[in-house]
Write an enzyme that holds these catalytic residues in place. Structure first.
Site, PDB file in Angstrom:
ATOM      1  N   SER A 141     -21.271  34.302  -3.764  1.00  0.00           N
ATOM      2  CA  SER A 141     -20.553  35.445  -3.188  1.00  0.00           C
ATOM      3  C   SER A 141     -19.201  35.522  -3.869  1.00  0.00           C
ATOM      4  O   SER A 141     -18.756  34.553  -4.511  1.00  0.00           O
ATOM      5  CB  SER A 141     -20.363  35.193  -1.686  1.00  0.00           C
TER       6      SER A 141
ATOM      7  N   TYR B  58     -18.241  29.764   5.758  1.00  0.00           N
ATOM      8  CA  TYR B  58     -18.880  30.511   4.658  1.00  0.00           C
ATOM      9  C   TYR B  58     -18.174  30.240   3.328  1.00  0.00           C
ATOM     10  O   TYR B  58     -18.816  29.935   2.319  1.00  0.00           O
ATOM     11  CB  TYR B  58     -18.837  31.996   5.005  1.00  0.00           C
TER      12      TYR B  58
HETATM   13  P1  NAD Z   1     -29.755  38.921   5.333  1.00  0.00           P
HETATM   14  O1  NAD Z   1     -29.285  38.525   6.677  1.00  0.00           O
HETATM   15  O2  NAD Z   1     -30.221  40.323   5.101  1.00  0.00           O
HETATM   16  O3  NAD Z   1     -30.900  37.920   4.857  1.00  0.00           O
HETATM   17  C1  NAD Z   1     -30.758  36.524   4.989  1.00  0.00           C
HETATM   18  C2  NAD Z   1     -32.137  35.927   5.190  1.00  0.00           C
HETATM   19  O4  NAD Z   1     -31.971  34.505   5.309  1.00  0.00           O
HETATM   20  C3  NAD Z   1     -32.800  36.424   6.492  1.00  0.00           C
HETATM   21  O5  NAD Z   1     -34.131  36.857   6.230  1.00  0.00           O
HETATM   22  C4  NAD Z   1     -32.772  35.190   7.393  1.00  0.00           C
HETATM   23  O6  NAD Z   1     -33.877  35.123   8.286  1.00  0.00           O
HETATM   24  C5  NAD Z   1     -32.793  34.062   6.371  1.00  0.00           C
HETATM   25  N1  NAD Z   1     -32.274  32.820   6.947  1.00  0.00           N
HETATM   26  C6  NAD Z   1     -31.113  32.660   7.645  1.00  0.00           C
HETATM   27  N2  NAD Z   1     -31.024  31.397   8.094  1.00  0.00           N
HETATM   28  C7  NAD Z   1     -32.145  30.750   7.674  1.00  0.00           C
HETATM   29  C8  NAD Z   1     -32.633  29.421   7.846  1.00  0.00           C
HETATM   30  N3  NAD Z   1     -31.976  28.496   8.571  1.00  0.00           N
HETATM   31  N4  NAD Z   1     -33.817  29.100   7.283  1.00  0.00           N
HETATM   32  C9  NAD Z   1     -34.527  30.022   6.577  1.00  0.00           C
HETATM   33  N5  NAD Z   1     -34.122  31.296   6.401  1.00  0.00           N
HETATM   34  C10 NAD Z   1     -32.937  31.654   6.941  1.00  0.00           C
HETATM   35  O7  NAD Z   1     -28.554  38.531   4.342  1.00  0.00           O
HETATM   36  P2  NAD Z   1     -28.160  39.050   2.883  1.00  0.00           P
HETATM   37  O8  NAD Z   1     -27.022  39.934   3.054  1.00  0.00           O
HETATM   38  O9  NAD Z   1     -29.345  39.489   2.108  1.00  0.00           O
HETATM   39  O10 NAD Z   1     -27.615  37.682   2.254  1.00  0.00           O
HETATM   40  C11 NAD Z   1     -28.363  36.883   1.385  1.00  0.00           C
HETATM   41  C12 NAD Z   1     -27.421  35.966   0.614  1.00  0.00           C
HETATM   42  O11 NAD Z   1     -26.490  36.757  -0.115  1.00  0.00           O
HETATM   43  C13 NAD Z   1     -26.600  35.045   1.511  1.00  0.00           C
HETATM   44  O12 NAD Z   1     -26.482  33.766   0.919  1.00  0.00           O
HETATM   45  C14 NAD Z   1     -25.271  35.731   1.570  1.00  0.00           C
HETATM   46  O13 NAD Z   1     -24.230  34.822   1.775  1.00  0.00           O
HETATM   47  C15 NAD Z   1     -25.194  36.318   0.168  1.00  0.00           C
HETATM   48  N6  NAD Z   1     -24.240  37.428   0.066  1.00  0.00           N
HETATM   49  C16 NAD Z   1     -24.384  38.541   0.861  1.00  0.00           C
HETATM   50  C17 NAD Z   1     -23.461  39.560   0.742  1.00  0.00           C
HETATM   51  C18 NAD Z   1     -23.561  40.816   1.562  1.00  0.00           C
HETATM   52  O14 NAD Z   1     -22.605  41.600   1.551  1.00  0.00           O
HETATM   53  N7  NAD Z   1     -24.660  41.084   2.260  1.00  0.00           N
HETATM   54  C19 NAD Z   1     -22.402  39.438  -0.158  1.00  0.00           C
HETATM   55  C20 NAD Z   1     -22.296  38.299  -0.940  1.00  0.00           C
HETATM   56  C21 NAD Z   1     -23.225  37.304  -0.822  1.00  0.00           C
END
Ligand code: NAD
Length: 261
Positions: free
Chosen positions: A143, A156
Site C-alpha cells: 500500500s 496497518y
Molecule cells: P477487500 O476487503 O475487498 O478484500 C480483502 C479480502 O481478504 C476479502 O475477501 C476478505 O475476506 C479476505 N480476508 C480478510 N481477512 C482474511 C483472513 N484472515 N483470512 C483469509 N482471507 C481474509 O480488500 P481490498 O481493498 O481488495 O484489499 C486487498 C489488499 O489490498 C489488502 O492487503 C489491502 O491492504 C490492500 N490495499 C487496499 C487498498 C484500497 O484502497 N482498497 C489500498 C492499498 C492497499
C-alpha cells in the site's frame, strides 16, 4: 516462459502463464479477485484463498480456479495450502482505525498475523518449489501505507512496512534461483472496503460521497480519482511477465503521485 497470449479482456496482454500455478490470498473480493481473474486470463491455474467460503467458491468457479477456505490468521490452516506454487500473490488484508492509545492489542496482533505472518509462512512453503523450477514470482500487495504513515492506522502501517522488508529479503534470497519479489503500492482503490469507508465518512461528516473522495481520501493524491482494482491487477500480472525479470526488491507506487510530493 510460454508464448505471449492476449485475453478477451486484454488484461493479460503480453504475459503468457499457461502451465503456471498461482496462489492469491484474499481472492474473494476487491484487488485479490481482480488479480485472480487476470492471472487466470493469462493462463495460470489459480488457487483462490479466502476466509469467505461463498466468495472463494464463486470466484474459483468464475475463473476455473480452485477454492480454499482458510483463515490466514491460523498457522495450522496456512500450512495446509498447496506448496507447488509458481506465483504467490500476498494480498489479503484488513484495516482498523484507532489512535495508538486506544488500539486494541489483539486487533494489532491480528493485522500482523494476516498481513505479515501469513505471507512469511506462505513464502517458506512455496519457495522450495519455485527454486526447484528455477522460476518464481512473488507479488506483495502492499500500500502507499507501506511507504508513508497516516495517523490512527498503527496496525496497518506497521504491517505494510513489515511486508516491504519481507519482500526485499525474498528478492535477495530468490535472485540466484530465478525468483523475483516485489511490492505493489496502491493509493485508494475502488473496492468494497473503500466504498464502505466513503459511505461511513459521508454520513459521519454530513457531506456528499464525492466530497469524501475528493477532500478526505484523495487529499494527498495528485490524481484526483480512485484507482480501479483491475489497474492494480494489470501491474501484478505484468510483474509475472517476460519484461519484468530484472525487477526485484522494488515497490511500485500506484498512488497517483502521493509519494512524489
Ligand atoms: P477487500 O476487503 O475487498 O478484500 C480483502 C479480502 O481478504 C476479502 O475477501 C476478505 O475476506 C479476505 N480476508 C480478510 N481477512 C482474511 C483472513 N484472515 N483470512 C483469509 N482471507 C481474509 O480488500 P481490498 O481493498 O481488495 O484489499 C486487498 C489488499 O489490498 C489488502 O492487503 C489491502 O491492504 C490492500 N490495499 C487496499 C487498498 C484500497 O484502497 N482498497 C489500498 C492499498 C492497499
Amino acid at each position: 516462459m510460454t508464448s505471449a497470449t492476449t485475453s478477451a479482456s486484454g488484461r493479460s496482454a503480453g504475459v503468457g502463464l499457461a502451465g503456471r500455478s498461482a496462489l492469491v490470498t484474499g481472492a474473494g473480493s476487491g484487488i485479490g479477485r481482480s488479480c485472480a481473474t487476470a492471472l487466470a486470463a493469462a493462463g495460470a491455474l489459480v488457487h483462490v484463498v479466502d476466509i469467505d467460503a461463498r466468495a472463494a467458491a464463486s470466484v474459483a468457479e468464475e475463473i476455473g480456479g480452485r477454492p480454499h477456505v482458510v483463515d490466514l490468521a491460523r498457522r495450522e490452516l496456512v500450512e495446509e495450502l498447496p506448496a507447488d506454487i509458481d506465483i504467490l500473490v500476498n494480498n489479503a488484508g484488513l484495516q482498523h482505525v484507532a489512535p495508538l492509545t486506544e488500539f486494541p492489542p489483539e486487533r494489532f496482533e491480528h493485522l500482523q498475523k494476516v498481513m505479515v505472518h501469513a505471507p512469511f509462512l506462505l513464502l517458506r512453503r512455496t519457495l522450495p518449489h519455485m527454486r526447484a523450477r528455477g522460476w518464481g514470482r512473488i507479488v506483495n500487495i502492499s500500500s502507499v501505507h507501506g511507504l508513508r504513515a497516516s495517523a490512527f492506522k498503527a496496525g496497518y502501517v506497521t504491517a505494510k512496512h513489515a511486508l516491504e522488508g519481507l519482500s526485499k529479503v525474498a528478492a535477495l534470497e530468490g535472485a540466484p534461483h530465478g525468483i523475483t519479489s516485489n511490492c505493489v503500492n496502491p493509493g485508494y482503490v475502488r473496492t468494497p472496503l473503500v466504498e464502505q469507508q466513503i459511505a461511513a465518512q459521508a454520513a459521519a461528516h454530513g457531506i456528499a460521497p464525492e466530497q469524501v473522495v475528493g477532500e478526505v481520501l484523495l487529499s494527498r493524491s495528485a490524481i484526483k480519482r480512485l484507482i480501479e482494482p483491475e489497474e492494480v491487477a494489470a501491474v501484478a500480472v505484468w510483474l509475472c511477465g517476460p519484461h519484468a525479470g530484472y525487477l526485484t526488491g522494488a515497490s511500485i507506487p500506484l498512488d497517483g503521485g502521493w509519494t512524489a510530493a
